[in-house]
Design a protein around this motif. Structure first.
Motif, PDB file in Angstrom:
ATOM      1  N   GLY A  45       0.841  -1.186   0.000  1.00  0.00           N
ATOM      2  CA  GLY A  45       0.000   0.000   0.000  1.00  0.00           C
ATOM      3  C   GLY A  45       0.877   1.237   0.000  1.00  0.00           C
ATOM      4  N   TRP A  46       0.264   2.383   0.057  1.00  0.00           N
ATOM      5  CA  TRP A  46       0.962   3.664   0.034  1.00  0.00           C
ATOM      6  C   TRP A  46       0.494   4.517   1.197  1.00  0.00           C
ATOM      7  N   HIS A  47       1.381   5.361   1.711  1.00  0.00           N
ATOM      8  CA  HIS A  47       0.965   6.354   2.697  1.00  0.00           C
ATOM      9  C   HIS A  47       0.051   7.346   1.988  1.00  0.00           C
ATOM     10  N   GLU A  48      -1.113   7.580   2.542  1.00  0.00           N
ATOM     11  CA  GLU A  48      -2.061   8.501   1.920  1.00  0.00           C
ATOM     12  C   GLU A  48      -1.475   9.904   1.780  1.00  0.00           C
ATOM     13  N   SER A  49      -0.687  10.336   2.756  1.00  0.00           N
ATOM     14  CA  SER A  49      -0.096  11.669   2.703  1.00  0.00           C
ATOM     15  C   SER A  49       0.857  11.815   1.506  1.00  0.00           C
ATOM     16  N   GLU A  50       1.606  10.751   1.172  1.00  0.00           N
ATOM     17  CA  GLU A  50       2.506  10.794   0.019  1.00  0.00           C
ATOM     18  C   GLU A  50       1.716  10.911  -1.282  1.00  0.00           C
ATOM     19  N   ILE A  51       0.616  10.187  -1.374  1.00  0.00           N
ATOM     20  CA  ILE A  51      -0.223  10.252  -2.579  1.00  0.00           C
ATOM     21  C   ILE A  51      -0.842  11.644  -2.697  1.00  0.00           C
ATOM     22  N   ASN A  52      -1.285  12.197  -1.575  1.00  0.00           N
ATOM     23  CA  ASN A  52      -1.853  13.547  -1.593  1.00  0.00           C
ATOM     24  C   ASN A  52      -0.828  14.575  -2.058  1.00  0.00           C
ATOM     25  N   ARG A  53       0.426  14.445  -1.584  1.00  0.00           N
ATOM     26  CA  ARG A  53       1.476  15.369  -2.032  1.00  0.00           C
ATOM     27  C   ARG A  53       1.736  15.219  -3.524  1.00  0.00           C
ATOM     28  N   TRP A  54       1.725  13.986  -4.020  1.00  0.00           N
ATOM     29  CA  TRP A  54       1.937  13.766  -5.448  1.00  0.00           C
ATOM     30  C   TRP A  54       0.789  14.392  -6.246  1.00  0.00           C
ATOM     31  N   ILE A  55      -0.443  14.211  -5.800  1.00  0.00           N
ATOM     32  CA  ILE A  55      -1.607  14.765  -6.504  1.00  0.00           C
ATOM     33  C   ILE A  55      -1.533  16.290  -6.550  1.00  0.00           C
ATOM     34  N   GLU A  56      -1.065  16.915  -5.464  1.00  0.00           N
ATOM     35  CA  GLU A  56      -0.968  18.374  -5.418  1.00  0.00           C
ATOM     36  C   GLU A  56      -0.022  18.918  -6.491  1.00  0.00           C
ATOM     37  N   ASN A  57       1.076  18.215  -6.762  1.00  0.00           N
ATOM     38  CA  ASN A  57       2.043  18.696  -7.747  1.00  0.00           C
ATOM     39  C   ASN A  57       2.819  17.512  -8.325  1.00  0.00           C
ATOM     40  N   PRO A  58       2.214  16.785  -9.270  1.00  0.00           N
ATOM     41  CA  PRO A  58       2.871  15.579  -9.795  1.00  0.00           C
ATOM     42  C   PRO A  58       4.159  15.850 -10.570  1.00  0.00           C
ATOM     43  N   VAL A  59       4.273  16.991 -11.202  1.00  0.00           N
ATOM     44  CA  VAL A  59       5.466  17.289 -12.000  1.00  0.00           C
ATOM     45  C   VAL A  59       6.679  17.528 -11.104  1.00  0.00           C
ATOM     46  N   ALA A  60       6.471  18.173  -9.968  1.00  0.00           N
ATOM     47  CA  ALA A  60       7.588  18.527  -9.089  1.00  0.00           C
ATOM     48  C   ALA A  60       7.927  17.434  -8.076  1.00  0.00           C
ATOM     49  N   TRP A  61       7.075  16.430  -7.910  1.00  0.00           N
ATOM     50  CA  TRP A  61       7.323  15.406  -6.885  1.00  0.00           C
ATOM     51  C   TRP A  61       8.519  14.552  -7.275  1.00  0.00           C
ATOM     52  N   ARG A  62       9.400  14.334  -6.327  1.00  0.00           N
ATOM     53  CA  ARG A  62      10.554  13.448  -6.521  1.00  0.00           C
ATOM     54  C   ARG A  62      10.711  12.570  -5.289  1.00  0.00           C
ATOM     55  N   ALA A  63      11.188  11.380  -5.503  1.00  0.00           N
ATOM     56  CA  ALA A  63      11.429  10.460  -4.390  1.00  0.00           C
ATOM     57  C   ALA A  63      12.499  11.037  -3.482  1.00  0.00           C
ATOM     58  N   PRO A  64      12.361  10.864  -2.166  1.00  0.00           N
ATOM     59  CA  PRO A  64      13.398  11.356  -1.254  1.00  0.00           C
ATOM     60  C   PRO A  64      14.715  10.629  -1.468  1.00  0.00           C
ATOM     61  N   ALA A  65      15.785  11.277  -1.121  1.00  0.00           N
ATOM     62  CA  ALA A  65      17.124  10.709  -1.315  1.00  0.00           C
ATOM     63  C   ALA A  65      17.360   9.503  -0.417  1.00  0.00           C
ATOM     64  N   HIS A  66      16.689   9.439   0.715  1.00  0.00           N
ATOM     65  CA  HIS A  66      16.847   8.318   1.639  1.00  0.00           C
ATOM     66  C   HIS A  66      15.486   7.686   1.918  1.00  0.00           C
ATOM     67  N   SER A  67      15.504   6.468   2.393  1.00  0.00           N
ATOM     68  CA  SER A  67      14.278   5.758   2.703  1.00  0.00           C
ATOM     69  C   SER A  67      13.643   6.320   3.954  1.00  0.00           C
ATOM     70  N   GLU A  68      12.315   6.490   3.918  1.00  0.00           N
ATOM     71  CA  GLU A  68      11.583   6.993   5.076  1.00  0.00           C
ATOM     72  C   GLU A  68      10.744   5.895   5.713  1.00  0.00           C
ATOM     73  N   GLN A  69      10.954   4.645   5.343  1.00  0.00           N
ATOM     74  CA  GLN A  69      10.134   3.564   5.855  1.00  0.00           C
ATOM     75  C   GLN A  69      10.290   3.374   7.352  1.00  0.00           C
ATOM     76  N   GLY A  70      11.415   3.740   7.909  1.00  0.00           N
ATOM     77  CA  GLY A  70      11.642   3.544   9.331  1.00  0.00           C
ATOM     78  C   GLY A  70      11.216   4.703  10.196  1.00  0.00           C
ATOM     79  N   ARG A  71      10.577   5.703   9.612  1.00  0.00           N
ATOM     80  CA  ARG A  71      10.208   6.875  10.392  1.00  0.00           C
ATOM     81  C   ARG A  71       9.105   6.569  11.390  1.00  0.00           C
ATOM     82  N   ASN A  72       9.149   7.240  12.502  1.00  0.00           N
ATOM     83  CA  ASN A  72       8.123   7.094  13.532  1.00  0.00           C
ATOM     84  C   ASN A  72       7.205   8.289  13.479  1.00  0.00           C
ATOM     85  N   GLU A  73       5.918   8.033  13.307  1.00  0.00           N
ATOM     86  CA  GLU A  73       4.956   9.130  13.237  1.00  0.00           C
ATOM     87  C   GLU A  73       3.880   8.930  14.247  1.00  0.00           C
TER      88      GLU A  73
END
Length: 73
Positions: A45-73
């Motif tokens: 699945g995908w984090h909904e917040s990441e999809i929302n950011r992509w929808i807001e500006n799909p041309v400017a969206w780029r993958a982060p330089a490092h993995s964020e899978q281990g982040r605590n939210e």
């Protein structure tokens, strides 16, 4: 209090973005769309917040330089 970031599945992502399945996976490989998260042995699945950011500006969206899978939210 902050809302937890929901995990959304492929059909929801396709519906919200208007992309085809093959285009979505090509964009992931190119680094121009958020990568999916492994949520079970056979599920992802995908984090909904990441999809929302992509929808807001799909041309400017780029993958982060490092993995964020281990982040605590």
């Amino acid at each position: 209090m902050r809302q937890p970031d929901r995990i959304i599945r492929l059909t929801t992502v396709l519906s919200r973005t208007g992309l085809s399945r093959s285009t979505l996976y090509r964009k992931i490989a190119d680094g121009t769309f958020p990568a999916q998260l492994q949520i079970s042995t056979n599920g992802s699945g995908w984090h909904e917040s990441e999809i929302n950011r992509w929808i807001e500006n799909p041309v400017a969206w780029r993958a982060p330089a490092h993995s964020e899978q281990g982040r605590n939210e």
